[in-house]
Write a protein that holds these residues in place. Structure first.
Motif, PDB file in Angstrom:
ATOM      1  N   GLY A   8       0.832  -1.201   0.000  1.00 10.86           N
ATOM      2  CA  GLY A   8       0.000   0.000   0.000  1.00 10.86           C
ATOM      3  C   GLY A   8       0.861   1.244   0.000  1.00 10.86           C
ATOM      4  O   GLY A   8       2.094   1.164   0.054  1.00 10.86           O
ATOM      5  N   PHE A   9       0.182   2.378  -0.055  1.00  8.41           N
ATOM      6  CA  PHE A   9       0.870   3.658  -0.204  1.00  8.41           C
ATOM      7  C   PHE A   9       1.663   4.010   1.059  1.00  8.41           C
ATOM      8  O   PHE A   9       1.369   3.548   2.144  1.00  8.41           O
ATOM      9  N   MET A  10       2.660   4.898   0.884  1.00 11.37           N
ATOM     10  CA  MET A  10       3.380   5.462   2.035  1.00 11.37           C
ATOM     11  C   MET A  10       2.360   5.990   3.042  1.00 11.37           C
ATOM     12  O   MET A  10       1.405   6.663   2.650  1.00 11.37           O
ATOM     13  N   GLY A  11       2.560   5.659   4.294  1.00  6.01           N
ATOM     14  CA  GLY A  11       1.659   6.170   5.328  1.00  6.01           C
ATOM     15  C   GLY A  11       0.396   5.348   5.519  1.00  6.01           C
ATOM     16  O   GLY A  11      -0.438   5.693   6.354  1.00  6.01           O
ATOM     17  N   LEU A  32      10.715  -4.436   4.910  1.00  4.84           N
ATOM     18  CA  LEU A  32      11.606  -4.541   3.752  1.00  4.84           C
ATOM     19  C   LEU A  32      12.558  -3.341   3.642  1.00  4.84           C
ATOM     20  O   LEU A  32      13.744  -3.515   3.357  1.00  4.84           O
ATOM     21  N   ASP A  33      12.044  -2.136   3.888  1.00  2.00           N
ATOM     22  CA  ASP A  33      12.915  -0.946   3.831  1.00  2.00           C
ATOM     23  C   ASP A  33      14.036  -1.053   4.875  1.00  2.00           C
ATOM     24  O   ASP A  33      15.190  -0.719   4.596  1.00  2.00           O
ATOM     25  N   HIS A  34      13.654  -1.521   6.053  1.00  3.26           N
ATOM     26  CA  HIS A  34      14.638  -1.644   7.139  1.00  3.26           C
ATOM     27  C   HIS A  34      15.698  -2.697   6.769  1.00  3.26           C
ATOM     28  O   HIS A  34      16.897  -2.502   6.978  1.00  3.26           O
ATOM     29  N   THR A  43      20.515   4.768   4.921  1.00  2.00           N
ATOM     30  CA  THR A  43      19.056   4.925   4.976  1.00  2.00           C
ATOM     31  C   THR A  43      18.511   4.941   3.534  1.00  2.00           C
ATOM     32  O   THR A  43      19.273   5.145   2.583  1.00  2.00           O
ATOM     33  N   VAL A  44      17.191   4.758   3.425  1.00  2.00           N
ATOM     34  CA  VAL A  44      16.564   4.814   2.096  1.00  2.00           C
ATOM     35  C   VAL A  44      16.840   6.180   1.451  1.00  2.00           C
ATOM     36  O   VAL A  44      17.181   6.258   0.271  1.00  2.00           O
ATOM     37  N   SER A  45      16.752   7.250   2.243  1.00  2.00           N
ATOM     38  CA  SER A  45      17.025   8.597   1.701  1.00  2.00           C
ATOM     39  C   SER A  45      18.442   8.679   1.149  1.00  2.00           C
ATOM     40  O   SER A  45      18.672   9.255   0.082  1.00  2.00           O
ATOM     41  N   ALA A  55      18.729   2.226  -8.457  1.00  2.00           N
ATOM     42  CA  ALA A  55      19.573   1.343  -7.626  1.00  2.00           C
ATOM     43  C   ALA A  55      18.765   0.839  -6.432  1.00  2.00           C
ATOM     44  O   ALA A  55      18.845  -0.338  -6.057  1.00  2.00           O
ATOM     45  N   PHE A  56      17.941   1.734  -5.850  1.00  2.00           N
ATOM     46  CA  PHE A  56      17.094   1.326  -4.728  1.00  2.00           C
ATOM     47  C   PHE A  56      16.131   0.230  -5.164  1.00  2.00           C
ATOM     48  O   PHE A  56      15.919  -0.761  -4.458  1.00  2.00           O
ATOM     49  N   ARG A  57      15.523   0.394  -6.356  1.00  2.00           N
ATOM     50  CA  ARG A  57      14.537  -0.597  -6.834  1.00  2.00           C
ATOM     51  C   ARG A  57      15.191  -1.965  -7.043  1.00  2.00           C
ATOM     52  O   ARG A  57      14.571  -3.006  -6.841  1.00  2.00           O
ATOM     53  N   MET A  59      17.783  -3.098  -5.315  1.00  2.00           N
ATOM     54  CA  MET A  59      17.974  -3.640  -3.958  1.00  2.00           C
ATOM     55  C   MET A  59      16.663  -4.183  -3.398  1.00  2.00           C
ATOM     56  O   MET A  59      16.627  -5.171  -2.675  1.00  2.00           O
ATOM     57  N   GLU A  60      15.563  -3.501  -3.764  1.00  2.00           N
ATOM     58  CA  GLU A  60      14.248  -3.903  -3.272  1.00  2.00           C
ATOM     59  C   GLU A  60      13.874  -5.295  -3.810  1.00  2.00           C
ATOM     60  O   GLU A  60      13.359  -6.137  -3.077  1.00  2.00           O
ATOM     61  N   THR A  61      14.171  -5.519  -5.094  1.00  2.00           N
ATOM     62  CA  THR A  61      13.856  -6.827  -5.684  1.00  2.00           C
ATOM     63  C   THR A  61      14.722  -7.927  -5.057  1.00  2.00           C
ATOM     64  O   THR A  61      14.228  -9.019  -4.752  1.00  2.00           O
TER      65      THR A  61
HETATM   66  C1  S3P Z   1       8.536   4.340  -1.505  1.00  2.00           C
HETATM   67  C2  S3P Z   1       8.053   4.101  -0.243  1.00  2.00           C
HETATM   68  C3  S3P Z   1       8.931   4.000   0.939  1.00  2.00           C
HETATM   69  C4  S3P Z   1      10.349   3.591   0.516  1.00  2.00           C
HETATM   70  C5  S3P Z   1      10.855   4.504  -0.551  1.00  2.00           C
HETATM   71  C6  S3P Z   1       9.984   4.492  -1.803  1.00  2.00           C
HETATM   72  C7  S3P Z   1       7.555   4.454  -2.623  1.00  2.00           C
HETATM   73  O1  S3P Z   1       8.407   3.040   1.847  1.00  2.00           O
HETATM   74  O2  S3P Z   1      10.383   2.262   0.096  1.00  2.00           O
HETATM   75  O3  S3P Z   1      10.917   5.799  -0.007  1.00  2.00           O
HETATM   76  O4  S3P Z   1       7.955   4.365  -3.795  1.00  2.00           O
HETATM   77  O5  S3P Z   1       6.345   4.607  -2.319  1.00  2.00           O
HETATM   78  P1  S3P Z   1       7.110   3.306   2.797  1.00  2.00           P
HETATM   79  O6  S3P Z   1       5.892   3.000   1.986  1.00  2.00           O
HETATM   80  O7  S3P Z   1       7.295   2.371   3.919  1.00  2.00           O
HETATM   81  O8  S3P Z   1       7.163   4.725   3.207  1.00  2.00           O
END
Ligand code: S3P
Length: 167
Positions: A8-11, A32-34, A43-45, A55-57, A59-61
Motif C-alpha cells: 500500500g501507499f506510504m503512510g 523490507l525498507d529496514h 538509509t533509504v534517503s 539502484a534502490f529498486r 535492492m528492493e527486488t
Molecule cells: C517508496 C516508499 C517507501 C520507501 C521509498 C519508496 C515508494 O516506503 O520504500 O521511499 O515508492 O512509495 P514506505 O511505503 O514504507 O514509506
C-alpha cells in the motif's frame, strides 16, 4: 505456512500494522525498507541521494527474493515494491499472500504532512504529489493484492482485521 505481505501507499500503516499483526498472530515481522537499509548500511534517503531510485529498486527486488524464502512471516513492503510485476511474482511464487491496506487520500495526506524521510515526498505541493501517485498506484496495488483491508482505523484495529482473515 504462507507469509503475509502488506502493501500500500506510504503512510498506509504497513509497518505499524505489520508489527502488531505479527504480535497477534505469533509471526516474525520483517520491514523490507529496514532490511534494505541494514544490508546497504545507509538509509533509504541516502540510497536515493547517492545511488538513485533505480539502484534502490534493484535492492528492493533482491530483498524481496531474500525475505520471501522464509515462511510464515509478516512482511511490510515499501510503497513502491509491488508496483514492479517481478516483485509480485516473487512473493506469489513463494506462496506469499498479498494484503493491500487501502487508505483514502485525505487520510494519507494528513498522516504524511510532516514527513521528512520519504524521498518521493520532499517536493512542493505534497498533497498534489500524493493524489497523483495514488491515482497511478491504486490500480496496481489492487491488481497485486489477494485481499484488501481498510487501513484507515488505528493500527491495532487494522491488525485485528488481518488476524481475523485467518491467513
Ligand atoms: C517508496 C516508499 C517507501 C520507501 C521509498 C519508496 C515508494 O516506503 O520504500 O521511499 O515508492 O512509495 P514506505 O511505503 O514504507 O514509506
Amino acid at each position: 505456512m504462507s507469509s503475509i505481505i502488506l502493501c500500500g501507499f506510504m503512510g498506509c500503516g504497513k509497518t505499524s500494522v505489520g508489527k502488531r499483526a505479527a504480535g497477534l498472530m505469533d509471526r516474525i515481522f520483517c520491514d523490507l525498507d529496514h532490511y534494505i537499509e541494514e544490508k546497504a548500511g545507509m538509509t533509504v534517503s541516502e540510497i536515493f541521494e547517492r545511488q538513485g531510485e533505480a539502484a534502490f529498486r534493484k535492492m528492493e527486488t533482491e530483498a524481496a527474493a531474500e525475505v520471501s524464502g522464509m515462511d510464515g512471516m509478516i512482511i511490510a513492503t515499501g510503497g513502491g515494491t509491488v508496483l514492479a510485476p517481478r516483485n509480485v511474482d516473487i512473493f506469489h511464487e513463494n506462496s506469499g499472500i498479498i494484503v493491500f491496506l487501502e487508505v483514502p487520500v485525505p487520510v494519507l495526506t494528513e498522516r504524511l504532512k510532516n514527513d521528512t524521510q520519504r524521498p518521493l515526498l520532499q517536493k512542493p505541493d505534497r498533497e498534489k504529489v500524493i493524489a497523483e501517485l495514488v491515482e497511478k498506484r491504486y490500480p496496481l496495488y489492487r491488481a497485486a493484492a489477494d485481499y484488501t483491508v481498510d487501513g484507515s482505523p488505528s493500527p491495532w484495529i487494522v491488525a485485528k482485521h488481518i488476524a481475523l482473515l485467518n491467513l
